[in-house]
Write an enzyme that holds these catalytic residues in place. Structure first.
Site, PDB file in Angstrom:
ATOM      1  N   SER A 148      80.501 -28.891 -13.870  1.00 16.09           N
ATOM      2  CA  SER A 148      81.185 -29.967 -14.586  1.00 16.09           C
ATOM      3  C   SER A 148      81.725 -29.436 -15.905  1.00 16.09           C
ATOM      4  O   SER A 148      81.123 -28.552 -16.530  1.00 16.09           O
ATOM      5  CB  SER A 148      80.184 -31.084 -14.868  1.00 16.09           C
ATOM      6  OG  SER A 148      80.700 -31.990 -15.810  1.00 16.09           O
ATOM      7  N   TYR A 174      71.650 -34.336 -18.047  1.00 18.74           N
ATOM      8  CA  TYR A 174      72.468 -34.126 -16.844  1.00 18.74           C
ATOM      9  C   TYR A 174      73.386 -32.915 -17.042  1.00 18.74           C
ATOM     10  O   TYR A 174      73.451 -32.010 -16.217  1.00 18.74           O
ATOM     11  CB  TYR A 174      73.308 -35.387 -16.541  1.00 18.74           C
ATOM     12  CG  TYR A 174      74.530 -35.088 -15.714  1.00 18.74           C
ATOM     13  CD1 TYR A 174      74.417 -34.850 -14.348  1.00 18.74           C
ATOM     14  CD2 TYR A 174      75.802 -34.991 -16.302  1.00 18.74           C
ATOM     15  CE1 TYR A 174      75.532 -34.524 -13.593  1.00 18.74           C
ATOM     16  CE2 TYR A 174      76.908 -34.669 -15.555  1.00 18.74           C
ATOM     17  CZ  TYR A 174      76.781 -34.439 -14.200  1.00 18.74           C
ATOM     18  OH  TYR A 174      77.883 -34.102 -13.462  1.00 18.74           O
ATOM     19  N   LYS A 178      73.564 -28.834 -15.241  1.00 18.28           N
ATOM     20  CA  LYS A 178      74.732 -28.106 -14.699  1.00 18.28           C
ATOM     21  C   LYS A 178      74.834 -26.737 -15.368  1.00 18.28           C
ATOM     22  O   LYS A 178      75.103 -25.729 -14.711  1.00 18.28           O
ATOM     23  CB  LYS A 178      76.016 -28.921 -14.917  1.00 18.28           C
ATOM     24  CG  LYS A 178      76.068 -30.216 -14.131  1.00 18.28           C
ATOM     25  CD  LYS A 178      76.214 -29.958 -12.646  1.00 18.28           C
ATOM     26  CE  LYS A 178      76.174 -31.229 -11.821  1.00 18.28           C
ATOM     27  NZ  LYS A 178      76.130 -30.991 -10.377  1.00 18.28           N
ATOM     28  N   PHE A 203      86.741 -31.751 -14.143  1.00 21.34           N
ATOM     29  CA  PHE A 203      87.018 -32.648 -15.261  1.00 21.34           C
ATOM     30  C   PHE A 203      86.674 -34.079 -14.786  1.00 21.34           C
ATOM     31  O   PHE A 203      85.539 -34.305 -14.422  1.00 21.34           O
ATOM     32  CB  PHE A 203      88.415 -32.374 -15.843  1.00 21.34           C
ATOM     33  CG  PHE A 203      88.332 -31.170 -16.778  1.00 21.34           C
ATOM     34  CD1 PHE A 203      88.110 -29.882 -16.279  1.00 21.34           C
ATOM     35  CD2 PHE A 203      88.338 -31.335 -18.152  1.00 21.34           C
ATOM     36  CE1 PHE A 203      87.920 -28.788 -17.134  1.00 21.34           C
ATOM     37  CE2 PHE A 203      88.159 -30.247 -19.016  1.00 21.34           C
ATOM     38  CZ  PHE A 203      87.947 -28.985 -18.502  1.00 21.34           C
ATOM     39  N   ARG A 320      80.838 -44.744 -27.663  1.00 19.03           N
ATOM     40  CA  ARG A 320      79.625 -44.462 -26.881  1.00 19.03           C
ATOM     41  C   ARG A 320      79.034 -43.141 -27.359  1.00 19.03           C
ATOM     42  O   ARG A 320      79.774 -42.168 -27.552  1.00 19.03           O
ATOM     43  CB  ARG A 320      80.023 -44.376 -25.395  1.00 19.03           C
ATOM     44  CG  ARG A 320      78.884 -44.111 -24.450  1.00 19.03           C
ATOM     45  CD  ARG A 320      79.314 -44.234 -22.987  1.00 19.03           C
ATOM     46  NE  ARG A 320      80.283 -43.204 -22.592  1.00 19.03           N
ATOM     47  CZ  ARG A 320      80.778 -43.077 -21.369  1.00 19.03           C
ATOM     48  NH1 ARG A 320      80.426 -43.927 -20.412  1.00 19.03           N
ATOM     49  NH2 ARG A 320      81.666 -42.133 -21.088  1.00 19.03           N
TER      50      ARG A 320
END
Ligand code: UD1
Length: 367
Positions: A148, A174, A178, A203, A320
């Site tokens: 990712s 998370y 990766k 992406f 966020r």
């Protein structure tokens, strides 16, 4: 046992005997990738724990995979197992002779990973190590890995190319799983030149197969933009909360590099061809898969309104945590080394997403 062949030079015409294991093949990226492989006459075996659905017992295929078979007219062998179950994986590897593995199985909720980091490290990192051990014991040493763009953390420059530092300022567990898996694969390829791994740094994958038969079916409330917008358009949710309109971008909302899921699936096929060629032996490679340009949240909302004919109500709320202002890719490495380039536009992404969402308002549970 299914036959396989060592591919000296894999072209479009000589892949009929290639056997590929796809972990996580029932999910969003998995189903579209499996369609692409079947179209190339690759023999596909899927392992998936179908954790996201109540369907799919040992003998029954989940609906997503049934639809893949209907779409392509081809059969997919399905095994309902978790990649952390080494004994079950051993049996699968005893039954087939795989040419390579496309490893997509993973937990993928950013929010859950912050609450349950151990689940993420066990499933994603330890699960991958188990898979690699089983591959090693069966002399299957070619892996295409679903990574990712999150491994880049906060972008130091734009567009982001593969030279960009990884593993720094990654804001959630998370993303770190990766990054850690990429590093594990790098160590493995360094330790033994028979291994080769290609990490595909996605992406923002969006859209659906143009048939409207397969698409993204998020469990619960979607965390990502495009599925949320689609659910507002179809009337499942009242309005979209836009996370911040005070970013240093032209309209103040976050900019991302959205890539059509069919382009992403083609990227997996391009990587598979490369890894099956002898030339990639002993190598660890990483490629960005994106469109190579950015769109803002409001660009996506406007485009979706225009293709769906529905209005999308929005509320502007706070930023966020962990979000960055802008992120978009430089994909020239994939273009030159994989002969791959994303070609589908934002309008294509929204059109195909809307077709899938309107035919299947409740995802695979719809009909
Ligand atoms: C997110 C994850 C990333 C993961 C990727 C998978 C975070 C911080 N990052 O990326 O690790 O690999 O999904 O596709 O969660 N937005 C809204 N309202 C919403 C949802 C999103 O305004 O309800 C905005 C976001 O602030 C962002 C853009 O839409 O600017 C895209 O968000 P999203 O689809 O969640 O993707 P990323 O944040 O890029």
């Amino acid at each position: 046992m299914a036959e396989s062949s060592t591919q000296e030079n894999v072209g479009e015409d000589n892949v009929a005997s290639v056997v590929v294991l796809v972990t996580g093949g029932c999910g969003y990226v998995g189903t579209h990738t499996v369609v692409r492989l079947l179209e190339q006459n690759v023999q596909v075996v899927v392992v998936d724990n179908v954790a996201w659905t109540t369907e799919g017992t040992e003998d029954s295929k989940p609906k997503s995979l049934q639809r893949v078979e209907e779409l392509t007219g081809k059969a997919v062998a399905f095994h309902n197992i978790d990649i952390s179950n080494g004994d079950a994986l051993e049996k699968i590897f005893d039954s087939y002779r795989f040419d390579c593995v496309i490893h997509l199985a993973a937990l993928k909720s950013v929010g859950d990973s912050c609450r349950l980091p151990l689940d993420y490290y066990r499933n994603n990192v330890a699960g991958t190590v188990t898979l690699l051990e089983v591959m090693k014991s069966h002399q299957v040493k070619k892996l295409v890995f679903s990574s990712s763009a999150t491994v880049y953390g906060e972008p130091q420059y734009l567009p982001i190319n593969e030279e960009h530092v990884t593993g720094q300022k990654v804001t959630n567990p998370y993303g770190r799983t990766k990054y850690f898996i990429e590093e594990i694969l790098r160590d493995l390829c360094t330790s033994d030149p028979e291994w080769s791994a290609i990490c595909l740094r996605y992406f923002n994958p969006v859209g659906a197969h143009p048939s409207g038969r397969i698409g993204e079916d998020p469990a619960g409330v979607p965390c990502n933009l495009m599925p949320y917008v689609a659910q507002v358009a179809v009337g499942r949710r009242p309005k979209l909360a836009v996370y911040g309109n005070d970013y240093p971008t032209p309209d103040g909302t976050g900019i991302r590099d959205y890539i059509h899921i069919m382009d992403l699936a083609e990227g997996h096929w391009a990587a598979t061809k490369k890894i099956l060629q002898n030339g990639s032996k002993g190598s660890w490679l990483a490629y960005n898969l994106g469109l190579g340009r950015g769109y803002s949240v409001l660009d996506v909302v406007k485009c979706f309104e225009s293709v769906s004919g529905r209005s999308i109500a929005v509320d502007f709320v706070c930023r966020r945590d962990g979000d960055v202002a802008s992120s978009y890719s430089d994909c020239s490495l994939a273009s030159s080394q994989l002969d791959w380039k994303a070609s589908r536009t934002l309008t294509d992404m929204c059109t195909d997403m809307w077709r899938w969402q309107s035919i299947n308002p409740n995802g695979y549970q719809s009909n």
